[in-house]
Design a protein around this motif. Structure first.
Motif, PDB file in Angstrom:
ATOM      1  N   THR A  65      -2.791  -1.728  -3.105  1.00  0.00           N
ATOM      2  CA  THR A  65      -3.644  -0.543  -2.989  1.00  0.00           C
ATOM      3  C   THR A  65      -2.792   0.692  -3.197  1.00  0.00           C
ATOM      4  OG1 THR A  65      -5.129  -1.640  -1.420  1.00  0.00           O
ATOM      5  CG2 THR A  65      -5.180   0.771  -1.484  1.00  0.00           C
ATOM      6  N   VAL A  66      -3.179   1.474  -4.196  1.00  0.00           N
ATOM      7  CA  VAL A  66      -2.446   2.709  -4.517  1.00  0.00           C
ATOM      8  C   VAL A  66      -3.396   3.883  -4.277  1.00  0.00           C
ATOM      9  CG1 VAL A  66      -1.156   3.977  -6.262  1.00  0.00           C
ATOM     10  CG2 VAL A  66      -1.113   1.462  -6.248  1.00  0.00           C
ATOM     11  N   GLU A  67      -2.960   4.817  -3.425  1.00  0.00           N
ATOM     12  CA  GLU A  67      -3.801   5.955  -3.057  1.00  0.00           C
ATOM     13  C   GLU A  67      -3.365   7.214  -3.795  1.00  0.00           C
ATOM     14  OE1 GLU A  67      -3.127   5.965   1.118  1.00  0.00           O
ATOM     15  OE2 GLU A  67      -4.668   4.449   1.527  1.00  0.00           O
ATOM     16  N   THR A  68      -4.331   8.113  -3.916  1.00  0.00           N
ATOM     17  CA  THR A  68      -4.036   9.411  -4.526  1.00  0.00           C
ATOM     18  C   THR A  68      -3.262  10.266  -3.542  1.00  0.00           C
ATOM     19  OG1 THR A  68      -6.065   9.272  -5.824  1.00  0.00           O
ATOM     20  CG2 THR A  68      -5.071  11.465  -5.569  1.00  0.00           C
TER      21      THR A  68
ATOM     22  N   GLU B 102      -1.133   5.221 -11.132  1.00  0.00           N
ATOM     23  CA  GLU B 102      -2.491   5.698 -10.868  1.00  0.00           C
ATOM     24  C   GLU B 102      -3.066   5.014  -9.637  1.00  0.00           C
ATOM     25  OE1 GLU B 102      -4.891   5.128 -14.285  1.00  0.00           O
ATOM     26  OE2 GLU B 102      -3.720   6.479 -15.568  1.00  0.00           O
ATOM     27  N   ALA B 103      -3.896   5.767  -8.932  1.00  0.00           N
ATOM     28  CA  ALA B 103      -4.551   5.221  -7.741  1.00  0.00           C
ATOM     29  C   ALA B 103      -5.508   4.104  -8.139  1.00  0.00           C
ATOM     30  CB  ALA B 103      -5.297   6.320  -7.002  1.00  0.00           C
TER      31      ALA B 103
ATOM     32  N   MET C  48       0.852  -1.190   0.000  1.00  0.00           N
ATOM     33  CA  MET C  48       0.000   0.000   0.000  1.00  0.00           C
ATOM     34  C   MET C  48       0.884   1.234   0.000  1.00  0.00           C
ATOM     35  SD  MET C  48      -2.881   1.134   2.830  1.00  0.00           S
ATOM     36  CE  MET C  48      -3.874  -0.289   2.459  1.00  0.00           C
TER      37      MET C  48
ATOM     38  N   VAL D  48       1.057   5.671  -1.766  1.00  0.00           N
ATOM     39  CA  VAL D  48       0.512   6.692  -2.669  1.00  0.00           C
ATOM     40  C   VAL D  48       1.206   6.590  -4.025  1.00  0.00           C
ATOM     41  CG1 VAL D  48      -0.113   8.239  -0.781  1.00  0.00           C
ATOM     42  CG2 VAL D  48       2.145   8.443  -1.861  1.00  0.00           C
TER      43      VAL D  48
ATOM     44  N   VAL E 167      -7.037  -0.219  -6.777  1.00  0.00           N
ATOM     45  CA  VAL E 167      -6.773  -1.476  -6.084  1.00  0.00           C
ATOM     46  C   VAL E 167      -6.540  -2.536  -7.163  1.00  0.00           C
ATOM     47  CG1 VAL E 167      -7.675  -3.205  -4.509  1.00  0.00           C
ATOM     48  CG2 VAL E 167      -8.218  -0.786  -4.139  1.00  0.00           C
TER      49      VAL E 167
ATOM     50  N   ASN F 294      -7.168  -7.991  -5.169  1.00  0.00           N
ATOM     51  CA  ASN F 294      -7.084  -6.705  -4.445  1.00  0.00           C
ATOM     52  C   ASN F 294      -5.819  -6.646  -3.592  1.00  0.00           C
ATOM     53  OD1 ASN F 294      -9.591  -6.112  -5.585  1.00  0.00           O
ATOM     54  ND2 ASN F 294     -10.714  -6.908  -3.815  1.00  0.00           N
TER      55      ASN F 294
ATOM     56  N   THR G 149      -2.172  13.221  -1.266  1.00  0.00           N
ATOM     57  CA  THR G 149      -2.952  14.272  -0.609  1.00  0.00           C
ATOM     58  C   THR G 149      -2.318  15.623  -0.883  1.00  0.00           C
ATOM     59  OG1 THR G 149      -3.610  12.750   1.143  1.00  0.00           O
ATOM     60  CG2 THR G 149      -3.841  15.103   1.587  1.00  0.00           C
TER      61      THR G 149
END
Length: 199
Positions: free
Chosen positions: A189-192, A162-163, A118, A120, A165, A186, A194
Motif C-alpha cells: 500500500t502506497v499512500e499520497t 505513485e500511490a 506500507m 508514502v 494498492v 493487495n 500529506t
C-alpha cells in the motif's frame, strides 16, 4: 598256400563333428535411478556373442515389456526389476537384470516477503525470495510488482512512485522446467504524501 601275406583294404571315413555353440552373454547395464516424468533408456548394447551374433533383445518386468537393443520406457514411481533376455543366431539365450528406481518429483515452492508493506510515495520496498528448491535447483525468478514493472533477481528492491494498492507475484522455474507461483493480493500500500501548510 604260397606264403604271401595278404591284407584287407581298410576304408577311412571322415566325420565332422559340429562345434558346440557358445551361449550369448546378456549385459543389461548398471542400475538406474531417476525422477518421475523422465524416460529410462534400457541399454543392452554391451551384450555379445563370441561365436555368432545376437538377433533379439527382449526386456521384461512385472508390469510390462519392451524389445530392442535399446528401449526408452516411461515408468511410474516405484522400483522395477527389469530382465534382459538375448537370443543368438542359433537360438541360445542368456539373461541379465537391471534394477530401475523411479522417485517422485518434488516441485519447487515459491514464497517471498517484503518490507515495508506500507508507506508514502515514493516508497522503496525490499523484496526477499524465500523459495524452496525441489528435486532440482531453481534457475529463474520472475517478479511482477503490480504496475507493469518486473524483476528477475532472487531478491529485488523496487520503488513505487505513485500511490495505490499493489498485488505482487513471484514465479520460479527449476532446471526441469517446473514452475511455481506465489501471488500476494493487495500486498503493498502506497499512500499520497500529506501536504503540510505552514502558517
Amino acid at each position: 598256400y604260397d606264403g604271401a601275406l595278404e591284407s584287407d583294404a581298410s576304408n577311412t571315413v571322415e566325420v565332422t563333428l559340429p562345434i558346440p555353440n557358445l551361449d550369448p552373454v546378456a549385459v543389461a547395464g548398471d542400475d538406474i535411478e531417476i525422477v518421475e516424468g523422465s524416460f529410462v533408456t534400457l541399454d543392452g548394447s554391451a551384450s555379445y556373442d563370441s561365436d555368432g551374433s545376437i538377433v533379439s533383445w527382449a526386456w521384461s518386468w512385472a508390469t510390462g515389456s519392451a524389445s530392442g537393443e535399446t528401449a526408452d520406457v516411461l515408468f511410474a514411481v516405484g522400483t522395477y526389476e527389469v530382465t534382459l533376455t538375448v537370443t543368438d543366431n542359433y537360438g541360445a539365450t542368456d539373461t541379465d537384470v537391471v534394477n530401475v528406481t523411479v522417485n517422485s518429483y518434488i516441485e519447487p515452492i515459491a514464497d517471498f516477503s517484503a518490507t515495508p508493506l506500507m508507506g508514502v510515495a515514493p516508497l522503496e520496498v525490499a523484496f526477499t525470495g524465500n523459495c524452496t528448491a525441489g528435486t532440482t535447483g531453481i534457475v529463474s525468478y520472475e517478479w511482477t510488482f503490480g504496475n507493469g514493472a518486473v524483476g528477475n533477481g532472487v531478491n529485488e528492491v523496487y520503488t513505487y512512485s505513485e500511490a495505490g494498492v499493489y498485488t505482487v507475484s513471484l514465479t520460479i522455474t527449476d532446471e526441469n522446467g517446473y514452475t511455481a507461483t506465489e501471488t500476494k493480493t493487495n500486498y503493498i500500500t502506497v499512500e499520497t504524501p500529506t501536504d503540510i501548510t505552514l502558517t
